[in-house]
Design an enzyme around this catalytic site. Structure first.
Site, PDB file in Angstrom:
ATOM      1  N   LYS A 155     -40.963  47.106  -2.525  1.00 45.51           N
ATOM      2  CA  LYS A 155     -40.183  48.344  -2.415  1.00 45.51           C
ATOM      3  C   LYS A 155     -40.011  48.654  -0.927  1.00 45.51           C
ATOM      4  O   LYS A 155     -40.996  48.782  -0.189  1.00 45.51           O
ATOM      5  CB  LYS A 155     -40.887  49.492  -3.125  1.00 45.51           C
ATOM      6  CG  LYS A 155     -40.141  50.815  -2.998  1.00 45.51           C
ATOM      7  CD  LYS A 155     -40.776  51.906  -3.848  1.00 45.51           C
ATOM      8  CE  LYS A 155     -40.494  51.701  -5.310  1.00 45.51           C
ATOM      9  NZ  LYS A 155     -40.937  52.862  -6.135  1.00 45.51           N
ATOM     10  N   LEU A 202     -33.715  43.350  -6.513  1.00 47.34           N
ATOM     11  CA  LEU A 202     -33.977  43.586  -7.931  1.00 47.34           C
ATOM     12  C   LEU A 202     -33.425  44.919  -8.410  1.00 47.34           C
ATOM     13  O   LEU A 202     -33.125  45.084  -9.590  1.00 47.34           O
ATOM     14  CB  LEU A 202     -35.488  43.541  -8.197  1.00 47.34           C
ATOM     15  CG  LEU A 202     -36.200  42.225  -7.856  1.00 47.34           C
ATOM     16  CD1 LEU A 202     -37.696  42.372  -8.076  1.00 47.34           C
ATOM     17  CD2 LEU A 202     -35.637  41.086  -8.690  1.00 47.34           C
ATOM     18  N   GLY A 212     -35.220  53.999  -1.772  1.00 43.66           N
ATOM     19  CA  GLY A 212     -35.353  52.640  -1.277  1.00 43.66           C
ATOM     20  C   GLY A 212     -34.787  51.611  -2.230  1.00 43.66           C
ATOM     21  O   GLY A 212     -34.247  51.944  -3.285  1.00 43.66           O
ATOM     22  N   GLY A 270     -33.563  52.659  -5.773  1.00 41.65           N
ATOM     23  CA  GLY A 270     -33.992  53.960  -6.243  1.00 41.65           C
ATOM     24  C   GLY A 270     -33.564  55.045  -5.286  1.00 41.65           C
ATOM     25  O   GLY A 270     -32.769  54.799  -4.366  1.00 41.65           O
ATOM     26  N   VAL A 323     -35.601  47.623  -4.078  1.00 44.67           N
ATOM     27  CA  VAL A 323     -36.683  46.734  -4.490  1.00 44.67           C
ATOM     28  C   VAL A 323     -36.165  45.305  -4.428  1.00 44.67           C
ATOM     29  O   VAL A 323     -35.117  44.985  -4.994  1.00 44.67           O
ATOM     30  CB  VAL A 323     -37.179  47.053  -5.913  1.00 44.67           C
ATOM     31  CG1 VAL A 323     -38.311  46.108  -6.305  1.00 44.67           C
ATOM     32  CG2 VAL A 323     -37.631  48.495  -6.006  1.00 44.67           C
ATOM     33  N   ASP A 335     -42.669  60.609 -15.147  1.00 45.20           N
ATOM     34  CA  ASP A 335     -41.373  59.939 -15.243  1.00 45.20           C
ATOM     35  C   ASP A 335     -41.475  58.720 -16.156  1.00 45.20           C
ATOM     36  O   ASP A 335     -40.946  57.651 -15.843  1.00 45.20           O
ATOM     37  CB  ASP A 335     -40.892  59.523 -13.850  1.00 45.20           C
ATOM     38  CG  ASP A 335     -39.408  59.184 -13.839  1.00 45.20           C
ATOM     39  OD1 ASP A 335     -38.677  59.659 -14.727  1.00 45.20           O
ATOM     40  OD2 ASP A 335     -38.979  58.433 -12.942  1.00 45.20           O
TER      41      ASP A 335
END
Length: 260
Positions: A125, A104, A110, A107, A112, A214
């Site tokens: 994740k 998907l 890692g 980041g 997702v 964030d």
């Protein structure tokens, strides 16, 4: 000295291993020695740890860190019994019960992937490298204390190699990607409703003394075109005092007034 049941758990073991630069021994400590709580170290001998590869200096460092963590959380528990925060209730998920499919996104520490767990669609994740274990633990710790209709829910963590975090899946993805791919679909009244839901979710975080740090459209996810959920708590921090000032890590003397 034992810590309380609500504070003790495998997530505390992970924290100690991360703090002592021994994260690489997690699987052997968990599987070979069957240590899943800090209190289990009371039954572990030095020769047990030597057998799985730890040096004597590392063993001394680990035992000292365990004692410090036990004292810290015992004191913290006694000082916060009157607080409304729920206990840590993260579910440990077996990797064999999790089936991964498409990627998907990715980041800073890692990727997702979509998956199926217990018959439901989930987002998973996956940790990239051992250097981000402390960030992973921080995000899991933040998420499992929070429960709100406009926040992504944590189902549990998978203590595999690599570590995995299993969360609620928002089928329509991030608000940012949808706004870019389907700008004509979003009418003013829909954006107004998203803003209301985000505000309600952030108000909940403020009540729990959390600063998200964030909040952005890339971290707002669409469960449907009628409902959003706030996600990505990797940078979330709990405010330690009752004042409305948040101190940054980069400049210790710098305080920023924040609304939540």
């Amino acid at each position: 000295m034992a810590v309380t049941e609500t504070e003790d758990g495998l997530h505390r073991v992970i924290e100690v291993l991360s703090e002592t630069d021994l994260s690489g021994y997690l699987s052997r400590i968990r599987d070979d020695l069957q240590v899943t709580k800090l209190s289990h170290f009371e039954y572990v001998q030095s020769n047990d740890l030597e057998r799985i590869g730890l040096s004597k200096p590392a063993i001394r460092r680990l035992f000292a860190a365990v004692k410090r963590k036990q004292r810290s959380y015992t004191k913290k528990t006694s000082n916060t019994q009157s607080m409304s925060s729920p206990p840590a209730t993260s579910c440990l998920i077996s990797s064999s019960s999790l089936h991964l499919s498409t990627t998907l996104g990715s980041g800073h520490y890692g990727i997702v992937r979509q998956g199926i767990w217990n018959g439901i669609s989930v987002a998973v994740k996956i940790l990239r490298g051992c250097n981000a274990v402390s960030d992973f633990v921080r995000e899991a710790n933040a998420m499992h204390t929070l429960s709100h209709q406009y926040l992504i829910r944590l189902h549990g963590i998978v203590l595999s190699e690599p570590l995995m975090m299993v969360t609620e899946l928002a089928p329509l993805g991030s608000l940012l990607s949808r706004l870019r791919s389907e700008p004509e679909h979003f009418l003013v009244h829909m954006l107004f409703e998203y803003a209301r839901q985000i505000s309600e979710g952030m108000d909940y975080l403020e009540q729990r003394r959390f600063v998200h740090r964030d909040l952005a459209t890339r971290n707002i996810f669409l469960v449907s075109y009628e409902q959003i959920k706030i996600g990505d708590f990797g940078l979330a921090r709990m405010m330690e005092s009752d004042c409305d000032l948040y101190k940054t890590g980069a400049v210790k003397s710098q305080s920023i007034p924040v609304a939540w």
